[in-house]
Design a protein around this motif. Structure first.
Motif, PDB file in Angstrom:
ATOM      1  N   SER A 193       0.885  -1.263   0.074  1.00 14.42           N
ATOM      2  CA  SER A 193      -0.072   0.048  -0.090  1.00 14.42           C
ATOM      3  C   SER A 193       0.907   1.193  -0.042  1.00 14.42           C
ATOM      4  CB  SER A 193      -1.051   0.103   1.210  1.00 14.42           C
ATOM      5  OG  SER A 193      -1.709  -0.968   1.269  1.00 14.42           O
ATOM      6  N   GLN A 198       1.742   2.565  -5.223  1.00  9.71           N
ATOM      7  CA  GLN A 198       0.690   3.001  -5.662  1.00  9.71           C
ATOM      8  C   GLN A 198       1.055   3.999  -6.887  1.00  9.71           C
ATOM      9  OE1 GLN A 198      -2.366   2.253  -4.661  1.00  9.71           O
ATOM     10  NE2 GLN A 198      -1.143   0.317  -3.563  1.00  9.71           N
ATOM     11  N   CYS A 219      -5.703  -5.730  -4.313  1.00  6.77           N
ATOM     12  CA  CYS A 219      -5.839  -4.858  -3.344  1.00  6.77           C
ATOM     13  C   CYS A 219      -5.845  -5.360  -2.123  1.00  6.77           C
ATOM     14  CB  CYS A 219      -7.198  -3.753  -3.671  1.00  6.77           C
ATOM     15  SG  CYS A 219      -6.903  -2.987  -5.172  1.00  6.77           S
ATOM     16  N   THR A 221      -6.378  -3.225   0.852  1.00  9.95           N
ATOM     17  CA  THR A 221      -7.154  -2.462   1.573  1.00  9.95           C
ATOM     18  C   THR A 221      -8.322  -2.051   0.835  1.00  9.95           C
ATOM     19  OG1 THR A 221      -6.014  -0.310   1.457  1.00  9.95           O
ATOM     20  CG2 THR A 221      -5.121  -2.023   3.123  1.00  9.95           C
ATOM     21  N   LYS A 223      -9.053   1.069   1.070  1.00 12.10           N
ATOM     22  CA  LYS A 223      -8.574   2.268   0.398  1.00 12.10           C
ATOM     23  C   LYS A 223      -7.849   2.216  -0.868  1.00 12.10           C
ATOM     24  CE  LYS A 223      -5.191   6.322   1.389  1.00 12.10           C
ATOM     25  NZ  LYS A 223      -4.232   6.880   2.395  1.00 12.10           N
ATOM     26  N   ASP A 224      -6.789   1.187  -0.933  1.00 12.35           N
ATOM     27  CA  ASP A 224      -6.279   0.683  -2.186  1.00 12.35           C
ATOM     28  C   ASP A 224      -7.203   0.509  -3.350  1.00 12.35           C
ATOM     29  OD1 ASP A 224      -4.057   0.905  -0.815  1.00 12.35           O
ATOM     30  OD2 ASP A 224      -3.505  -1.177  -0.447  1.00 12.35           O
ATOM     31  N   ARG A 226     -10.399   1.582  -3.718  1.00  8.82           N
ATOM     32  CA  ARG A 226     -11.112   2.612  -4.334  1.00  8.82           C
ATOM     33  C   ARG A 226     -10.065   3.482  -5.112  1.00  8.82           C
ATOM     34  NH1 ARG A 226     -14.008   4.429   1.432  1.00  8.82           N
ATOM     35  NH2 ARG A 226     -15.904   3.131   1.045  1.00  8.82           N
ATOM     36  N   ARG A 227      -8.693   3.677  -4.575  1.00 11.20           N
ATOM     37  CA  ARG A 227      -7.663   4.389  -5.277  1.00 11.20           C
ATOM     38  C   ARG A 227      -7.572   3.438  -6.801  1.00 11.20           C
ATOM     39  NH1 ARG A 227      -1.875   6.337  -2.983  1.00 11.20           N
ATOM     40  NH2 ARG A 227      -1.072   7.738  -5.037  1.00 11.20           N
TER      41      ARG A 227
END
Length: 259
Positions: A193, A198, A219, A221, A223-224, A226-227
């Motif tokens: 992450s 990234q 991914c 997480t 957050k990952d 979504r990113r």
């Protein structure tokens, strides 16, 4: 017969975002449950998971019958197994450690029929699962409707990603952030992450999008994930079966322990 618009290949090429669970525990029941619970696809991991050829074949059928898309990750360099799993009905193959044009070419050779490759004929089970009665019909659609994704997870792969993506017959790339982190740090850390990884993932996605190919990623997480979606990845693994079980157990037991 699976409607062409509903195949994994066509959904991804149309720009739809597909979430895949990552299956590491051998056996067909859990992959089926994951689809019935809402996942659109399940990736069956033979590289680091506990799956063998038999459990993947069984799981492919279970995923199809539940209405999902079966994907398989083969062990490093095991392109012959990739071909066998397509015969068994896998709709996509992820090949790890694709670090060069030569790697990508060897992979494509085993998963595409001539003239793009040298895949041998024998897709009886795949035809049954897809509802295709005639071999000629399968032959005419197979190369387009089955996907080969090469994993970008080394410094060499990152540096040559444009050349790898240019290999005819390779349908896209799939980022392995843990190994990419280890490679970029020369073995100093595993931070999938982390910002360095990234940023590299974003470059890989952009390279695939430029040439109209599929960008996938694992991914770790939310957050990952979504990113990754914001970067343009459309085939996103979030999360593994073991992580899903752990999260479910915590959601059930933690409130109980609190009284």
């Amino acid at each position: 017969m699976i409607e062409p618009a509903m195949t994994l290949a066509n959904r991804l090429r149309a720009g739809e975002t597909i979430a895949t669970a990552w299956s590491t525990l051998a056996g067909p029941v859990l992959p089926e449950v994951l689809v019935r619970a809402g996942y659109q696809a399940v990736t069956l991991d033979m590289q680091h998971g506990m799956h063998d050829f038999a459990s993947v074949v069984q799981s492919i059928a279970a995923v199809v019958h539940a209405g999902g898309h079966p994907v398989a990750r083969v062990p490093v360099g095991d392109y012959a197994t990739a071909s066998r799993l397509l015969d068994a009905g896998a709709q996509a193959i992820i090949a790890p450690m694709i670090g060069s044009v030569e790697d990508a070419t060897a992979f494509v050779s085993q998963i595409k029929y001539p003239p793009a490759g040298t895949r041998s004929w024998g897709p009886g089970r795949a035809m049954e699962l897809q509802g295709v009665a005639e071999g000629q019909a399968y032959l005419m659609s197979a190369d387009a409707e089955t996907l080969g994704l090469g994993m970008i997870e080394t410094r060499a792969a990152l540096e040559t990603v444009d050349d790898i993506l240019a290999v005819d017959g390779l349908d896209g790339v799939f980022v392995g952030p843990a190994d990419l982190s280890i490679a970029l740090s020369d073995g100093a850390r595993c931070e999938p992450s982390g910002e360095e990884v990234q940023q590299a993932a974003g470059r890989i996605a952009a390279a695939a999008i430029r040439v109209g190919k599929i960008a996938g990623i694992y991914c770790n997480t939310l957050k990952d994930a979504r990113r990754a979606r914001d970067m343009g990845f459309t085939f996103i693994s979030w999360a593994s079966d073991q992580a899903i079980i752990r999260a479910g157990v915590s959601a059930l037991l933690d409130p109980f322990a609190e009284g």
